[in-house]
Design a protein around this motif. Structure first.
Motif, mmCIF file in Angstrom:
data_model
loop_
_atom_site.group_PDB
_atom_site.id
_atom_site.type_symbol
_atom_site.label_atom_id
_atom_site.label_comp_id
_atom_site.label_asym_id
_atom_site.label_seq_id
_atom_site.Cartn_x
_atom_site.Cartn_y
_atom_site.Cartn_z
ATOM 1 N N THR A 17 6.992 19.525 52.558
ATOM 2 C CA THR A 17 7.201 20.133 51.249
ATOM 3 C C THR A 17 6.109 19.692 50.284
ATOM 4 O OG1 THR A 17 8.662 18.292 50.659
ATOM 5 C CG2 THR A 17 9.693 20.305 51.501
ATOM 6 N N HIS A 18 5.873 20.530 49.309
ATOM 7 C CA HIS A 18 4.893 20.206 48.274
ATOM 8 C C HIS A 18 5.673 19.960 46.983
ATOM 9 C CE1 HIS A 18 1.005 20.092 46.317
ATOM 10 N NE2 HIS A 18 1.452 20.929 45.399
ATOM 11 N N GLU A 19 5.883 18.683 46.654
ATOM 12 C CA GLU A 19 6.654 18.328 45.469
ATOM 13 C C GLU A 19 5.790 18.474 44.228
ATOM 14 O OE1 GLU A 19 5.949 15.825 47.803
ATOM 15 O OE2 GLU A 19 7.608 16.336 49.149
ATOM 16 N N VAL A 20 6.397 18.850 43.136
ATOM 17 C CA VAL A 20 5.650 19.095 41.908
ATOM 18 C C VAL A 20 6.160 18.157 40.827
ATOM 19 C CG1 VAL A 20 4.875 20.817 40.250
ATOM 20 C CG2 VAL A 20 5.427 21.511 42.587
ATOM 21 N N SER A 21 5.305 17.258 40.391
ATOM 22 C CA SER A 21 5.677 16.298 39.362
ATOM 23 C C SER A 21 5.338 16.815 37.975
ATOM 24 C CB SER A 21 4.961 14.964 39.606
ATOM 25 O OG SER A 21 3.554 15.135 39.497
ATOM 26 N N GLY A 22 5.924 16.197 36.973
ATOM 27 C CA GLY A 22 5.568 16.494 35.593
ATOM 28 C C GLY A 22 6.036 17.823 35.062
ATOM 29 N N VAL A 23 6.984 18.461 35.744
ATOM 30 C CA VAL A 23 7.514 19.743 35.261
ATOM 31 C C VAL A 23 8.690 19.468 34.328
ATOM 32 C CG1 VAL A 23 8.579 21.936 35.901
ATOM 33 C CG2 VAL A 23 6.823 20.917 37.373
ATOM 34 N N THR A 24 8.637 20.035 33.126
ATOM 35 C CA THR A 24 9.736 19.870 32.178
ATOM 36 C C THR A 24 10.790 20.940 32.432
ATOM 37 O OG1 THR A 24 8.290 18.920 30.480
ATOM 38 C CG2 THR A 24 10.397 19.832 29.748
ATOM 39 N N LEU A 25 12.004 20.495 32.672
ATOM 40 C CA LEU A 25 13.129 21.399 32.918
ATOM 41 C C LEU A 25 14.108 21.288 31.765
ATOM 42 C CD1 LEU A 25 13.649 20.556 36.687
ATOM 43 C CD2 LEU A 25 12.513 22.562 35.736
ATOM 44 N N ARG A 26 14.718 22.426 31.433
ATOM 45 C CA ARG A 26 15.635 22.443 30.293
ATOM 46 C C ARG A 26 16.940 23.139 30.644
ATOM 47 N NH1 ARG A 26 10.558 22.853 27.952
ATOM 48 N NH2 ARG A 26 10.199 21.355 26.235
ATOM 49 N N SER A 27 17.971 22.664 29.988
ATOM 50 C CA SER A 27 19.262 23.343 29.996
ATOM 51 C C SER A 27 19.760 23.309 28.563
ATOM 52 C CB SER A 27 20.262 22.650 30.923
ATOM 53 O OG SER A 27 21.486 23.358 30.951
ATOM 54 N N GLY A 28 19.605 24.431 27.884
ATOM 55 C CA GLY A 28 19.910 24.443 26.462
ATOM 56 C C GLY A 28 18.949 23.525 25.716
ATOM 57 N N ALA A 29 19.518 22.608 24.928
ATOM 58 C CA ALA A 29 18.699 21.687 24.139
ATOM 59 C C ALA A 29 18.341 20.420 24.894
ATOM 60 C CB ALA A 29 19.442 21.324 22.853
ATOM 61 N N HIS A 30 18.727 20.341 26.145
ATOM 62 C CA HIS A 30 18.555 19.107 26.913
ATOM 63 C C HIS A 30 17.467 19.296 27.969
ATOM 64 C CE1 HIS A 30 22.259 17.845 24.946
ATOM 65 N NE2 HIS A 30 22.708 19.060 25.228
#
Length: 326
Positions: free
Chosen positions: A71-84
């Motif tokens: 697998t090619h893991e991807v670091s530093g990605v910002t994920l959001r759920s609503g305001a979090h």
């Protein structure tokens, strides 16, 4: 550790030259604390072909299993759920906390970022739950031969969803303990996170319940060489679940031959009064001296411990012990 991390990156570049699939969020089953829903998963960049984990021949199965790890893991990605929000770590993993509010059962938490999105399922214990179940997987729920490294590797890398053997009495034991979903079930295993989807398919096919899994990260980074120890991983997961469900007693299920007895005995010491029963499936060669010592240690603490090469005795005892829902 730095050298291992460099090698891992180099290998990924070889396998992922050319066209990469769009980023995908691989959701894992999350759990709930009294205050939060804990959504978990991993961000990967993989080809669609790599998602097929069905196999036929042993060689085909081995290829598919290898793809689970390529697998090619991807670091530093910002994920959001609503305001979090949360940011993926060096291996692409994320843990995102959102308010729990007045919810129960399975809840889907929408998560998006990096041009992709997914629903992360989270299990919230019902208010009428009478206990929680924390179970090992290998040689506890399904036959693996995890106590023997070579047998374990052969089974893991040449088996398919259809060929893996789940113990029928393990399915029956879970049915008794779950009480039609009233009591939450969690799984703690030293299997890698790369097996998550594969295990979900095996469980669904066999009739084992879906439940949050605490698997292990076997990646490399500048501050990690492979992973934490077997005992630390399982012990830490038990502590997390005890804190997440502070009012629920626990039934622990494992097997002999992999230090589960010691891990569970240590948990009994850390959480007095919280663990009401321990079930251990004995290995083919019986119970060793170290396991026997830990079993005696738990019984000395007034913990009911059931040991056998089947769950027949445990089924009878727990069916009588578990209180039916009102």
């Amino acid at each position: 550790m730095r050298a291992a991390a460099v090698v891992e990156v180099a290998v990924e570049r070889v396998f992922f030259r050319g066209d990469l699939a769009r980023l995908v969020i691989e959701p894992y089953h999350g759990y709930a604390t009294p205050e939060h829903l804990v959504a978990r998963g991993r961000v990967l960049a993989i080809r669609e072909a790599e998602r097929d984990v069905k196999g036929g021949s042993r060689l085909a199965n081995a290829r598919q299993m290898f793809r689970l790890f390529a697998t090619h893991e991807v670091s530093g990605v910002t994920l959001r759920s609503g305001a979090h929000s949360a940011v993926t770590d060096a291996e692409g993993y994320f843990t995102l906390f959102v308010p729990r509010r007045d919810r129960q059962g399975w809840v889907d938490v929408p998560v998006s970022g990096g041009g992709t999105s997914a629903e992360c399922p989270v299990l919230i214990a019902r208010p009428d739950a009478g206990l929680m179940v924390i179970s090992d997987i290998d040689d506890t729920m399904m036959k693996t031969g995890a106590h023997n490294t070579l047998t374990n590797l052969w089974t893991s890398f040449t088996g398919s969803v259809e060929s893996r053997t789940v113990y029928p009495d393990a399915v029956e034991l879970m049915q008794v303990l779950r009480q039609d979903g009233r009591n939450p079930v969690y799984f703690v295993s030293s299997s890698p996170w790369n097996f998550h989807e594969f295990l979900e398919d095996v469980f669904a096919r066999a009739g084992l319940p879906a439940g949050p899994k605490f698997l292990k990260d076997y990646g490399f980074s500048e501050d990690q060489f492979l992973t934490s120890s077997h005992g630390n991983h399982k012990g830490d997961a038990i502590d997390i679940l005890m804190a997440a469900n502070p009012h629920l007693p626990a039934v622990l299920i494992g097997d002999t031959g992999q230090h589960d007895a010691q891990i569970y005995a240590d948990a009994v010491s850390r959480h007095p009064g919280r663990i009401v029963h321990v079930v251990l499936r004995s290995a083919a060669d019986g119970v060793g001296a170290d396991d026997a010592l830990q079993i005696d240690r738990m019984r000395a603490a007034n913990i009911d411990v059931t040991v056998g090469n089947t769950y027949r005795e445990a089924l009878a005892l727990l069916a009588a012990k578990v209180q039916p829902a009102e």
